[in-house]
Design a protein around this motif. Structure first.
Motif, short mmCIF file in Angstrom:
data_model
loop_
_atom_site.label_atom_id
_atom_site.label_comp_id
_atom_site.label_asym_id
_atom_site.label_seq_id
_atom_site.Cartn_x
_atom_site.Cartn_y
_atom_site.Cartn_z
N ALA A 92 0.83 -1.20 0.00
CA ALA A 92 0.00 0.00 0.00
C ALA A 92 0.87 1.26 0.00
N TYR A 118 2.85 1.67 -3.32
CA TYR A 118 2.01 2.17 -4.40
C TYR A 118 1.71 3.67 -4.22
N CYS A 137 3.35 5.95 -2.61
CA CYS A 137 4.52 6.84 -2.71
C CYS A 137 5.31 6.63 -3.99
N GLY A 143 -6.88 5.59 -7.01
CA GLY A 143 -6.07 6.76 -6.65
C GLY A 143 -5.06 6.42 -5.59
N ARG A 144 -3.91 7.08 -5.66
CA ARG A 144 -2.85 6.83 -4.68
C ARG A 144 -3.05 7.73 -3.46
N TYR A 145 -3.40 8.97 -3.69
CA TYR A 145 -3.68 9.88 -2.58
C TYR A 145 -4.40 11.11 -3.10
N GLY A 155 -6.67 3.38 -3.72
CA GLY A 155 -5.76 2.55 -4.50
C GLY A 155 -4.72 1.84 -3.66
N ALA A 156 -4.25 2.51 -2.63
CA ALA A 156 -3.24 1.90 -1.76
C ALA A 156 -3.82 0.66 -1.07
N ARG A 194 2.11 18.09 -7.06
CA ARG A 194 3.35 18.40 -6.35
C ARG A 194 4.46 18.53 -7.38
N ARG A 226 7.60 17.71 -7.29
CA ARG A 226 8.62 16.65 -7.40
C ARG A 226 8.40 15.86 -8.68
N GLY A 258 5.22 9.49 -8.15
CA GLY A 258 6.54 9.07 -7.70
C GLY A 258 7.30 8.47 -8.85
N PRO A 259 8.55 8.08 -8.60
CA PRO A 259 9.42 7.59 -9.65
C PRO A 259 8.88 6.37 -10.41
N ALA A 260 8.18 5.49 -9.72
CA ALA A 260 7.76 4.25 -10.37
C ALA A 260 6.78 4.50 -11.51
#
Lengths: 270, 270
Positions: free
Chosen positions: A175, A178, A180, B156-158, B170-171, B239, B241, B247-249
Motif C-alpha cells: 500500500a 504504491y 509513494c 487513486g494513490r492519494y 488505490g493503496a 506536487r 517533485r 513518484g518515480p515508479a
C-alpha cells in the motif's frame, strides 16, 4: 521414507520457521502444533544443526522465545534470527532515524534507536495499529522526504492465527509502495541477505541446509533462490487451493516445491 | 495564449475532475479553490459541453453536489459521473452480492443492493474505516471465495485535503490484491470504460474532449489512453517533485503531459 534420505543427503543444518510450523499464534500466545514439541526435541538430538528463522514482528525475540519455552519447545534467544534486531543493525550502519509503524510488542527492540526528525519509515506487522491514521502518518513522512526510504520487516501476505487468516505486513507495505511510488527494502524472509545471515550464524553453507516453513513464497521460494533445499509443511497458513498457500498471481512465478505436505512431526518422526 | 487556441482546436466538451480542481476536500466539506467558482461559471457560459468525472467515494453523488452548490458552483447531480452508481449497475448486471468496505457517507448509494452471503468485495475510499479489522474482514471474505472478485472504486494513490495529503483507495486495493494474489476490477478513473461512459453521457467523442484534473495517472494518463486531450492543473494533489504528483515508479510509464501548470481559473480566464 526411502526417498527422504536421498532428498536430505548432505544436509547439515535445518532452518525452521516458527509461526505455522512450531505453533499457531493467536489469543494468549496461541497453541503448539500437535507433535511439534517432540519433533523439535528429536531434531535437536540428531547430528543436525538447528536455527530458527522467523519474520515475527509483533513480539520481541525475548518474548517470542519465552512463549515457546512455556509451550515446551527447546529454543533459546541466541538460536533465533529475527527481523527487528537485523533492522536495528541496518539503521545504525546507515545513520537512519526511523518513523516506526510497528506493533507495541516490538517497540522495546528499538529502544536504543534515535527516532527524532525521521529520515525513513520502518514498517512491521503492526496488527490493530494499522489504523488509517497511522498508515497515513507513515505515508506523509515518506512523501516529505527527498529520498524516501521504506524498510519492511518481511513481506508476508498473511499468516494463520487460531481465529483465522490474518493480513500480514506485506499487504501494508504494498500500500505504501504504491501510494509513494517507491520500493521497500525487505529485512526478513524472502530477502537473500536475511537467509544468508541465518546460515552464517548457523555455520552451514546454503547447499548443506534445508528450510522448513509454511509459506510458499517467504520460506520455500526464498530459500530455494538462495541455493537451499526447502520443504513446505501442511500446517499454519498452508491451504490446498492451487497446491499451496498462494493465490493465482504468485503461484505461476514459483518453482514446484518438493513438499511432502505434512506437519513437522511427520518429517522427523521416521 | 495563442498556443492555447491550437491545443483546444476541435474541442467540444470538457470533463472536469472535482476534488483538487474545484475544491480541496477536508473538515466541514473543504474549501473552494480560489477562482474556480468563477472559472466554472465562465466555462458554462461558453459553447462547450461540461461534465464532471469524479472518483469521489466518500460522499454520495447527492451530498457531493449539495456541498459544491453551497460553495457556489453551478453543478447538478445529473452532470456528475461517479463510481458508486456505476458500480451498482455492474453488481446488478452480474448478480454480485458485495461485502462493502466503504465509507459510511456512500452507504446510501448501495441501499438497493443485496449484501447477504457475499460473493465479491467492493472497496472504496473508506477513510478512517480502513481499520485493520475491516481490512482483514474483506481479506477473509475474498479468501473464502473460489473465484474472488474485488471491485475498486478508483485506484487513486492519494488526494489532498485541507489538512494535507491523504491515502486513497488505490493503496488499500493494492494491499488486498497482494494478500489474495488477485487483480481488482477498477470502476472509476483511469479505467477506459469509465471515461467512455462519461463521454457518452456528455454526447462527445473522445477526440473532441479534454479532461482537466490534478492527478497525472488517474486523470491525465487515463484520459490520454482513451484518445482524449488532458491537462493537469497545479492545484489539489499536484506536487512539483518530478514535475507532477507521481513518484518515480509511475512517472516513467506515462507520456509527457502538455500541462500549462496553473489553477483552473487561469485556463478559462483568457
Amino acid at each position: 521414507m526411502a526417498a527422504w534420505s536421498e532428498r536430505l543427503a548432505g544436509v547439515r543444518g535445518v532452518l525452521l520457521d516458527i509461526s505455522g510450523v512450531l505453533h499457531d499464534s493467536g489469543e494468549g500466545g496461541g497453541v503448539p502444533i500437535p507433535g511439534s514439541v517432540e519433533a523439535l526435541a528429536r531434531l535437536k538430538r540428531s547430528q543436525l544443526k538447528v536455527r530458527f528463522c522467523t519474520n515475527e514482528s509483533q513480539k520481541s525475540r525475548g518474548d517470542l522465545v519465552g512463549l515457546l519455552r512455556h509451550m515446551g519447545f527447546d529454543i533459546s534467544e541466541g538460536e533465533v534470527t529475527a527481523p527487528a534486531p537485523a533492522t536495528c543493525l541496518i539503521l545504525k550502519e546507515r545513520g537512519l532515524r526511523p518513523h516506526l509503524l510497528i506493533h507495541d510488542g516490538i517497540r522495546s527492540e528499538f529502544a536504543q534507536i534515535d527516532t527524532s526528525n525521521p529520515n525513513c519509515v520502518v514498517i512491521a506487522d503492526a496488527g490493530e495499529s494499522f489504523s488509517y491514521q497511522n498508515m497515513n502518518k507513515a505515508f506523509q513522512v515518506l512523501m516529505e522526504l527527498d529520498n524516501p526510504v521504506l524498510i519492511s520487516l518481511g513481506k508476508g501476505r498473511y499468516y494463520k492465527e487460531t481465529s483465522g487468516l490474518m493480513l500480514d505486513v506485506g499487504a501494508y507495505t504494498k500500500a505504501l509502495e504504491y501510494a509513494c511510488g517507491i520500493k521497500a527494502e525487505v529485512v526478513g524472509k524472502p530477502a537473500p541477505g536475511y537467509f544468508q545471515s541465518a546460515l552464517q550464524e548457523m555455520g552451514v553453507e546454503s547447499h548443506e541446509a534445508i528450510m522448513i516453513g509454511d509459506d510458499i513464497v517467504g520460506d520455500v521460494g526464498g530459500a530455494q533462490r538462495c541455493g537451499m533445499r526447502a520443504l513446505q509443511v501442511r500446517t499454519g497458513k498452508f491451504r490446498s487451493r492451487l497446491g499451496g498457500s498462494h493465490g493465482p498471481a504468485t503461484a505461476l512465478l514459483l518453482p514446484r516445491v518438493p513438499s511432502p505436505g505434512c506437519p513437522l512431526f511427520s518429517l522427523w518422526d521416521a
